[in-house]
Design an enzyme around this catalytic site. Structure first.
Site, PDB file in Angstrom:
ATOM      1  N   HIS A 142       0.835  -1.208   0.000  1.00  0.00           N
ATOM      2  CA  HIS A 142       0.000   0.000   0.000  1.00  0.00           C
ATOM      3  C   HIS A 142       0.869   1.258   0.000  1.00  0.00           C
ATOM      4  O   HIS A 142       0.704   2.149  -0.844  1.00  0.00           O
ATOM      5  CB  HIS A 142      -0.917  -0.016   1.222  1.00  0.00           C
ATOM      6  CG  HIS A 142      -1.794   1.189   1.361  1.00  0.00           C
ATOM      7  ND1 HIS A 142      -3.127   1.186   1.015  1.00  0.00           N
ATOM      8  CD2 HIS A 142      -1.532   2.448   1.822  1.00  0.00           C
ATOM      9  CE1 HIS A 142      -3.637   2.383   1.243  1.00  0.00           C
ATOM     10  NE2 HIS A 142      -2.689   3.172   1.735  1.00  0.00           N
ATOM     11  N   GLU A 143       1.784   1.329   0.953  1.00  0.00           N
ATOM     12  CA  GLU A 143       2.613   2.534   1.054  1.00  0.00           C
ATOM     13  C   GLU A 143       3.536   2.671  -0.152  1.00  0.00           C
ATOM     14  O   GLU A 143       3.829   3.788  -0.588  1.00  0.00           O
ATOM     15  CB  GLU A 143       3.414   2.521   2.356  1.00  0.00           C
ATOM     16  CG  GLU A 143       2.556   2.537   3.616  1.00  0.00           C
ATOM     17  CD  GLU A 143       1.548   3.675   3.654  1.00  0.00           C
ATOM     18  OE1 GLU A 143       1.795   4.732   3.031  1.00  0.00           O
ATOM     19  OE2 GLU A 143       0.496   3.515   4.311  1.00  0.00           O
ATOM     20  N   HIS A 176       3.401   6.804  -6.901  1.00  0.00           N
ATOM     21  CA  HIS A 176       2.683   8.011  -7.312  1.00  0.00           C
ATOM     22  C   HIS A 176       3.611   9.228  -7.239  1.00  0.00           C
ATOM     23  O   HIS A 176       3.585  10.102  -8.112  1.00  0.00           O
ATOM     24  CB  HIS A 176       1.468   8.193  -6.403  1.00  0.00           C
ATOM     25  CG  HIS A 176       0.396   9.061  -6.960  1.00  0.00           C
ATOM     26  ND1 HIS A 176      -0.743   9.377  -6.239  1.00  0.00           N
ATOM     27  CD2 HIS A 176       0.254   9.698  -8.145  1.00  0.00           C
ATOM     28  CE1 HIS A 176      -1.517  10.153  -6.968  1.00  0.00           C
ATOM     29  NE2 HIS A 176      -0.937  10.374  -8.121  1.00  0.00           N
TER      30      HIS A 176
END
Length: 680
Positions: free
Chosen positions: A464-465, A471
């Site tokens: 997730h991180e 991004h």
């Protein structure tokens, strides 16, 4: 002039010179950087030249470079490596930085220049990215109070300063409660605990300078303790401490702080003419209105509650079979859910966990990024802010893209949770810069000489991180204002939640889920049982999350409550919260909502993004390949590299061709109702 924070950083990749920075450097560095920023802003606002995009907007983009640089180092360290000196300075800085932000965004002359550009925007010859940046700058100034009269601007500034003070206090109180609580465990107290939990408890004691074993409020330790400890009395004690953070009644109690924060937020919204803080906060987000948020949450709540209640009946029967009468309690749920998972899915956490070593999961995340986006990761031998932190250079086709820092282990000086941040963001304006991105987690540190093992939930957190990090690292815009994760709050979780899906790709597990000691790949039968149980206990997980999101929304969509705890209880009673499940984050430790404005009235955004991430991964399934190059290229071009260059809806539609419905989310959580409205 010898302050390392104010000198050019000439080391490798222009990283902060962590080894040279001392706590005493921060206060004078902030003082100098604020003075420089004030002078730059004053020069822009007072310019005798007519406003144009370059001398106003682009000049503002570069006006606070020194302040941005000092702030990035300080606040990253304040979260990941806190010291009493840093906490004291953080309290001192909070109102000063808020006051400076108000000075800029409520500067009448500066706002007049932006308004002039906005009025003439169709004649300025701006490209699409410049037009978007101008729109966002004007929106930021208006929403900050630039259009208010003098009295309104003064009051708005005072409200923001006070909110900054309160949010800092909330954060530090929570850190103190988490840091100060520990429960020594005698040999008899280890009953039922698998080896990896015992080892983590031993490491926790060592980290605090004690012998034996110790339970702390680190999530990666307390959750498995609640899963496996056969000592119901100790589970109750641990759970009570975990949910009581910020609610001690002493100096670190956050309840009065939360009350004042909510009142000030309402006043802030009313000053700007909004009916409520939720209406104000949601206006620029994808959801737009509180009604749209509540609609999504309630459409998920009903099937989730039904599933949780059915599960509760099964777990209660299991508890009664153990000779324990009465109701299933919150400190019982994880213990009996784990027993049931072993019974129904033949999944034993003790058997499973050795296949999810930290090192191989980092390797897996990197490999997925390589296959999807052509990235390569080279370990760096550089000085960082803590011995546990590690760095890699990120390249593509031999070209430097970013520096990635991973800081994975829990420690008393680190706030709880997991997050992604940057020491430097990407931009092309002025001197072009590539990002320095950090992932911070709180995984249980192993005993000396033992491998670091992750739970399945921990592994998902790592992915997730890292999705957030992608991004930021793949950002390719001109202006830092829209770089990387500078997007709508209910869009920012899309890349992170989407990247989690690659952890469940069988070929990824076959290659990287290897036994920490033997190196043997995870057996196919165990892998298949793990994936088959992917929706196991999702009634519980969804209920605890949605309840928190509904309480957050209720706090902000009407008048500020005089007693937030009473409103919390009223909301939970109104939705029929199951007895044995609590909110994931009760008000006194709801850092998402009260440790700053980031997720205030926005905790729903994880689920809003999940509607998209479930649909987005379907694009790869439809292509027949989880690593389909064309789909990955569309994802990077339209989402990961685009930052906030367009509205979130437009970015998603450019990738997928349409907006999604809620069905993939419900299907992914095993909650698919028989009849579901078509659109989310």
């Amino acid at each position: 002039m010898t302050n390392p924070l104010l000198q050019p950083w000439t080391g490798a990749f222009a990283l902060p010179p962590f080894a040279e920075i001392h706590d005493a450097d921060f206060a004078p560095a902030f003082e100098a950087a604020l003075a420089e920023a004030r002078a730059n802003v004053a020069a822009i606002a007072g310019s005798s030249q007519p406003a144009n995009f370059a001398n106003t907007v682009e000049a503002l983009e570069l006006a606070e470079e020194a302040l941005d640089r000092v702030s990035a180092v300080f606040f990253n360290l304040a979260g990941a490596e806190s010291t009493p000196e840093r906490e004291a300075l953080q309290r001192d800085l909070a109102p000063k930085l808020a006051a400076f932000a108000s000075e800029v965004t409520m500067n009448a002359a500066l706002f007049a220049r932006i308004e002039a550009l906005w009025a003439a925007r169709d004649t300025l010859g701006l490209n699409a990215e410049q037009a978007r940046v101008l729109e966002l700058y004007r929106r930021m100034f208006v929403r900050a109070g630039a259009a208010l009269d003098e009295a309104g601007r003064a009051r708005m500034a005072a409200v923001k300063e006070r909110l900054a003070v309160l949010s800092t206090a909330f954060t530090q109180n929570l850190l103190a409660d988490e840091r100060d609580w520990a429960m020594p465990l005698a040999e008899a107290d280890l009953a039922g605990l698998p080896d990896f939990v015992v080892a983590a408890a031993k490491a926790a004691a060592e980290e605090r300078g004690a012998g034996g074993h110790m339970l702390t409020l680190n999530r990666s330790l307390v959750v498995p303790f609640l899963q496996f400890s056969s000592r119901r009395d100790l589970r109750e004690t641990a759970y009570a401490a975990w949910v009581a953070r910020g609610e001690s009644g002493g100096a670190t109690d956050n309840r009065a702080i939360a009350t004042e924060i909510l009142a000030l937020r309402e006043e802030r919204a009313k000053l700007l003419g909004y009916e409520s803080f939720a209406a104000y906060k949601l206006e620029p987000e994808m959801a737009k209105t509180p009604e749209a948020v509540r609609d999504l949450l309630m459409r998920v709540w009903e099937p989730a509650k039904g599933k949780a209640e059915a599960d509760a009946a099964v777990l209660t029967a299991m508890m009664h079979a153990d000779g324990i009468n009465g109701d299933l309690e919150a400190w019982d749920w994880r213990y009996y859910a784990e027993k049931r998972r072993l019974s129904e899915h033949e999944l034993d956490e003790g058997e499973l966990k050795p296949y999810f070593g930290l090192e191989t999961m980092i390797e897996a995340a990197f490999d997925c990024a390589a296959r999807l986006f052509g990235l390569a990761f080279r370990p760096l031998d550089v000085a960082l802010y803590h011995p546990d932190a590690r760095a890699w250079e990120v390249t593509r086709d031999g070209n430097h893209l970013a520096v990635f820092i991973g800081d994975y282990f829990a420690r008393a000086s680190k706030r709880s949770g997991a997050w992604c941040s940057s020491f430097r963001s990407q931009r092309k304006l002025g001197v072009a810069q590539r990002p320095v991105v950090v992932n911070v987690c709180n995984f249980a540190k192993p005993a000396r000489g033992e491998p670091a093992l992750l739970s399945w939930d921990d592994a998902r957190t790592l992915f997730h991180e890292f999705g957030h990090a992608l991004h930021a690292m793949l950002s390719d815009v001109t202006y830092g204002f829209i770089s990387g994760t500078s997007v709508a709050r209910d869009f920012v979780e899309l890349p992170s939640q989407l990247f989690e899906h690659w952890l469940e790709v069988p070929e990824v597990l076959d290659r990287f889920a290897r036994h920490a000691r033997t190196g043997v790949p995870i057996p196919a039968a165990l892998r298949d049982r793990l994936l088959a149980a992917s929706t196991y206990d999702q009634g519980f997980a969804t209920v605890e999350y949605v309840a928190s999101a509904l309480v957050d929304l209720s706090f902000h969509e009407g008048a500020a409550p005089a007693d937030p705890m009473a409103l919390q209880a009223e909301v939970l009673a109104g939705i029929g919260m199951p007895h044995a499940i609590r909110m994931r984050h009760a008000t006194p430790h709801f850092a998402h909502v009260f440790a700053g404005d980031g997720y205030s009235s926005g905790y729903y955004s994880y689920m809003w993004s999940e509607v998209m991430d479930a649909d987005a991964f379907e694009a790869f399934r439809e292509a027949g390949d989880a690593f389909d190059p064309a789909t990955a290229q569309r994802l990077e071009a339209n989402i990961l590299s685009a930052g906030g260059s367009r509205e979130a809806e437009d970015l998603y539609a450019a990738f997928r061709g349409r907006m999604p419905g809620v069905e993939p989310l419900l299907k992914g959580r095993g909650l698919l109702a028989e009849t579901v409205p078509e659109r989310a």
